[in-house]
Design an enzyme around this catalytic site. Structure first.
Site, PDB file in Angstrom:
ATOM      1  CB  THR A   1      16.127  24.415 -12.021  1.00 19.04           C
ATOM      2  OG1 THR A   1      15.790  23.388 -12.953  1.00 19.04           O
ATOM      3  CG2 THR A   1      14.881  25.168 -11.617  1.00 19.04           C
ATOM      4  CB  VAL A   2      19.050  26.108  -8.255  1.00 20.18           C
ATOM      5  CG1 VAL A   2      19.331  27.083  -7.122  1.00 20.18           C
ATOM      6  CG2 VAL A   2      17.942  25.134  -7.861  1.00 20.18           C
TER       7      VAL A   2
ATOM      8  CD  GLU B   1      16.927  29.432   5.024  1.00 21.69           C
ATOM      9  OE1 GLU B   1      17.373  30.043   5.985  1.00 21.69           O
ATOM     10  OE2 GLU B   1      16.057  28.543   5.125  1.00 21.69           O
TER      11      GLU B   1
ATOM     12  CB  VAL C   1      15.470  23.159   4.656  1.00 22.08           C
ATOM     13  CG1 VAL C   1      14.245  22.694   5.428  1.00 22.08           C
ATOM     14  CG2 VAL C   1      16.681  22.328   5.047  1.00 22.08           C
TER      15      VAL C   1
ATOM     16  CD  GLU D   1      12.943  15.476 -10.691  1.00 25.30           C
ATOM     17  OE1 GLU D   1      13.486  15.111 -11.749  1.00 25.30           O
ATOM     18  OE2 GLU D   1      13.021  16.634 -10.257  1.00 25.30           O
TER      19      GLU D   1
ATOM     20  CG  ASP E   1      12.901  16.265  -1.349  1.00 28.87           C
ATOM     21  OD1 ASP E   1      13.914  16.756  -1.866  1.00 28.87           O
ATOM     22  OD2 ASP E   1      11.947  16.964  -0.920  1.00 28.87           O
TER      23      ASP E   1
ATOM     24  CE  LYS F   1      13.270  19.509   0.446  1.00 31.15           C
ATOM     25  NZ  LYS F   1      12.016  19.580  -0.310  1.00 31.15           N
TER      26      LYS F   1
HETATM   27  N1  LIG Z   1      15.140  22.666  -8.612  1.00 32.37           N
HETATM   28  C1  LIG Z   1      14.647  23.018  -7.421  1.00 32.37           C
HETATM   29  O1  LIG Z   1      13.528  23.527  -7.327  1.00 32.37           O
HETATM   30  C2  LIG Z   1      15.445  22.807  -6.183  1.00 32.37           C
HETATM   31  C3  LIG Z   1      14.887  23.184  -4.929  1.00 32.37           C
HETATM   32  C4  LIG Z   1      15.644  23.028  -3.775  1.00 32.37           C
HETATM   33  C5  LIG Z   1      16.910  22.480  -3.853  1.00 32.37           C
HETATM   34  N2  LIG Z   1      17.406  22.099  -5.070  1.00 32.37           N
HETATM   35  C6  LIG Z   1      18.743  21.511  -5.097  1.00 32.37           C
HETATM   36  O2  LIG Z   1      19.582  22.324  -5.915  1.00 32.37           O
HETATM   37  C7  LIG Z   1      20.547  21.533  -6.577  1.00 32.37           C
HETATM   38  C8  LIG Z   1      20.462  21.789  -8.063  1.00 32.37           C
HETATM   39  O3  LIG Z   1      19.162  21.489  -8.526  1.00 32.37           O
HETATM   40  P1  LIG Z   1      18.679  21.871 -10.006  1.00 32.37           P
HETATM   41  O4  LIG Z   1      17.228  21.581 -10.043  1.00 32.37           O
HETATM   42  O5  LIG Z   1      19.139  23.225 -10.370  1.00 32.37           O
HETATM   43  O6  LIG Z   1      19.449  20.759 -10.858  1.00 32.37           O
HETATM   44  P2  LIG Z   1      19.623  20.697 -12.439  1.00 32.37           P
HETATM   45  O7  LIG Z   1      18.637  21.571 -13.120  1.00 32.37           O
HETATM   46  O8  LIG Z   1      19.682  19.267 -12.782  1.00 32.37           O
HETATM   47  O9  LIG Z   1      21.076  21.350 -12.658  1.00 32.37           O
HETATM   48  C9  LIG Z   1      22.249  20.705 -12.303  1.00 32.37           C
HETATM   49  C10 LIG Z   1      23.412  21.443 -12.915  1.00 32.37           C
HETATM   50  O10 LIG Z   1      24.611  20.811 -12.515  1.00 32.37           O
HETATM   51  C11 LIG Z   1      25.454  20.721 -13.649  1.00 32.37           C
HETATM   52  N3  LIG Z   1      26.354  19.586 -13.491  1.00 32.37           N
HETATM   53  C12 LIG Z   1      26.055  18.283 -13.372  1.00 32.37           C
HETATM   54  N4  LIG Z   1      27.182  17.556 -13.274  1.00 32.37           N
HETATM   55  C13 LIG Z   1      28.192  18.436 -13.306  1.00 32.37           C
HETATM   56  C14 LIG Z   1      29.591  18.303 -13.275  1.00 32.37           C
HETATM   57  N5  LIG Z   1      30.177  17.113 -13.151  1.00 32.37           N
HETATM   58  N6  LIG Z   1      30.333  19.422 -13.358  1.00 32.37           N
HETATM   59  C15 LIG Z   1      29.766  20.629 -13.473  1.00 32.37           C
HETATM   60  N7  LIG Z   1      28.442  20.824 -13.517  1.00 32.37           N
HETATM   61  C16 LIG Z   1      27.683  19.725 -13.446  1.00 32.37           C
HETATM   62  C17 LIG Z   1      24.534  20.533 -14.832  1.00 32.37           C
HETATM   63  O11 LIG Z   1      25.191  20.904 -16.012  1.00 32.37           O
HETATM   64  P3  LIG Z   1      24.457  20.898 -17.450  1.00 32.37           P
HETATM   65  O12 LIG Z   1      23.355  21.914 -17.351  1.00 32.37           O
HETATM   66  O13 LIG Z   1      25.499  21.311 -18.401  1.00 32.37           O
HETATM   67  O14 LIG Z   1      23.964  19.497 -17.657  1.00 32.37           O
HETATM   68  C18 LIG Z   1      23.402  21.478 -14.444  1.00 32.37           C
HETATM   69  O15 LIG Z   1      23.685  22.774 -14.904  1.00 32.37           O
HETATM   70  C19 LIG Z   1      20.252  20.087  -6.136  1.00 32.37           C
HETATM   71  O16 LIG Z   1      21.049  19.766  -5.039  1.00 32.37           O
HETATM   72  C20 LIG Z   1      18.797  20.143  -5.721  1.00 32.37           C
HETATM   73  O17 LIG Z   1      18.444  19.152  -4.774  1.00 32.37           O
HETATM   74  C21 LIG Z   1      16.715  22.249  -6.215  1.00 32.37           C
END
Ligand SMILES: NC(=O)c1ccc[n+]([C@@H]2O[C@H](COP(=O)([O-])OP(=O)(O)OC[C@H]3O[C@@H](n4cnc5c(N)ncnc54)[C@H](OP(=O)(O)O)[C@@H]3O)[C@@H](O)[C@H]2O)c1
Length: 428
Positions: free
Chosen positions: A14-15, A131, A134, A192, A203, A207
């Site tokens: 997502t990010v 940034e 949080v 989730e 969570d 933060k």
């Molecule tokens: N989503 C939000 O709104 C949000 C808000 C604030 C903070 N965050 C933080 O941002 C971070 C990412 O969140 P997200 O929602 O973007 O997570 P996500 O959608 O689950 O994406 C995680 C990514 O990491 C990759 N990945 C997992 N294991 C890996 C590995 N061993 N080597 C390389 N790549 C790997 C995955 O690859 P694949 O795609 O190939 O599976 C995926 O692209 C987290 O720490 C989360 O707490 C997220």
């Protein structure tokens, strides 16, 4: 124009996808503001073949994010993989050890390893910025560390988990119980499949642990926090609170008191007319109080592709501008080990008892509270069909230990028919 800043992007979920979009769509304004182009050099995720809806063909690919972090053609590593340890921590360590700047959205990792990673980054003379970890798109870390740097921060609080606020506001709007609203939130993608991190308060607590360190110059102390979630908030309490002029919010509050650092995440009552009391849905709100600036209230989207990627790229632009300072606003070695406050400071409380509906019962409750030094501000008896009556009490300000003593006495009375509900009323 100067040399480009070359990014290594670990994580394309997502990010990560949002970051690619910003770099591609806003390249000109990024370059103008940073004073140099910002380019993605290499990327890493688990699946190379997955269609992510963005053009990744021009970027070098690494299966291993640690290898990405060590590449010579990368200046700055962005970690958006997630997880407390595992590949995220390995990527952070590799990037910093290789002398690369490091930007992350990973509150779970920093809540556990923030101190060690900050020390490592400072020792290598590189930036570590978070940034996005949080309150998503709200620039709260920047506000604390930069804008409010001249202030002694007296309190940091807020609603920092959109899922919980969505569930609480939906319960209020529809009158549906917690479990039903949670299920609907999962179907809509607001919660989730395993919601425990969000609804259990973890969570929001992670933060708050980071904000407390930045606010008070203390070491990140996630283990020292009081963490309570919204699982036990009932529709009855939401409705009774509303009748009394309050709303229930999952509030994170951090204060440095003479007793020590008080950091807690728990459902609290707040006046319906206060800024936090008016917050709806997934929106986040953070309130920062400085001794000279006064109260700063910020609200906005706390998660999601665009807001989170925006926060990441704000950090990246700062680094491109040459703004490198300690991750928590002062050297990591100078962050102090604050003692833990133990109990929360005095407050008014909302109490709900299920009591036998017969003469003299209320007097016994008042007496039990009075014997512990807890005085009653307001008391009302709710409507009831049977022999058990809901009794609502708002206390005057009191200490939690005294209140707990009184409630434990009341619980043993034969007129008390259910476990009492105790919720703090926060001064907001
Ligand atoms: N989503 C939000 O709104 C949000 C808000 C604030 C903070 N965050 C933080 O941002 C971070 C990412 O969140 P997200 O929602 O973007 O997570 P996500 O959608 O689950 O994406 C995680 C990514 O990491 C990759 N990945 C997992 N294991 C890996 C590995 N061993 N080597 C390389 N790549 C790997 C995955 O690859 P694949 O795609 O190939 O599976 C995926 O692209 C987290 O720490 C989360 O707490 C997220």
């Amino acid at each position: 124009m100067s040399e480009p800043l070359r990014l290594g992007l670990a994580g394309l979920g997502t990010v990560g996808t949002g970051i690619v979009r910003i770099v591609q769509e806003n390249a000109a304004c990024l370059a103008a503001r940073a004073g140099r182009p910002i380019e993605i050099g290499a990327i890493s995720a688990r699946s190379r073949s997955r269609d992510r809806g963005v053009d990744l063909s021009r970027y070098a690919w690494e299966d291993d994010p640690v290898a990405l972090a060590r590449r010579d053609d990368i200046d700055l590593v962005i970690e958006v993989i997630g997880g407390e340890d595992g590949p995220a921590k390995a990527t952070a360590t590799a990037a910093i050890n290789a002398g690369k700047h490091f930007v992350t959205a990973n509150k779970a990792m920093l809540a556990r390893h923030g101190q060690a990673l900050a020390e490592a980054a400072e020792a290598r003379g590189v930036a570590l910025r978070f940034e996005a970890a949080v309150a998503g798109g709200i620039p709260v870390v920047k506000s604390l560390i930069e804008g409010l740097a001249a202030n002694r921060i007296t309190r940091v609080m807020g609603v920092m988990n959109g899922t919980c606020n969505y569930i609480l506001t939906e319960m209020e709007r529809t009158g549906a119980p917690y479990a039903q609203v949670l299920e609907a939130a999962q179907k809509l993608g607001y919660a989730e499949a395993d919601p425990s991190f969000d609804v259990g308060g973890v969570d929001a607590a992670q933060k708050l642990a980071l904000l407390a360190a930045a606010a008070f110059g203390t070491r990140v102390d996630y283990e020292g926090m009081t963490v309570e979630g919204i699982e036990r908030v009932s529709i009855a309490d939401i409705e009774h609170a509303a009748e009394l002029g309050y709303r229930i919010k999952l509030l994170g509050v951090a204060r440095l008191t003479p007793r020590g650092l008080e950091t807690r995440t728990q459902p609290c009552l707040v006046p319906s007319t206060s800024p936090i009391g008016t917050l709806e849905g997934v929106t986040n709100m953070v309130v920062l109080e400085g001794d000279f600036a006064g109260r700063i209230v910020m609200s906005g989207p706390g998660a999601g592709e665009g807001p989170t990627a925006s926060a990441i790229m704000g950090d990246v632009v700062d680094i491109a501008r040459g703004l490198i300072f300690p991750p928590f606003g002062q050297p990591a070695a100078s962050l102090c080990h604050a003692p833990r406050a133990g109990t929360s400071g005095e407050a008014a409380y909302y109490l709900r008892f299920a009591l036998a509906d017969r003469p003299g019962v209320l007097a016994r409750i008042a007496a039990a509270l009075g014997e512990s030094g807890v005085s009653i501000d307001r008391m009302r008896q709710g409507a009831h069909p049977g022999t058990t009556a809901p009794v609502l009490i708002v206390t005057h300000r009191c200490g939690r230990p005294a209140l707990d003593r009184a409630v434990s006495v009341i619980e043993t009375l034969d007129v008390c028919h259910d476990v009492p509900v105790v919720l703090r009323i926060e001064d907001v």
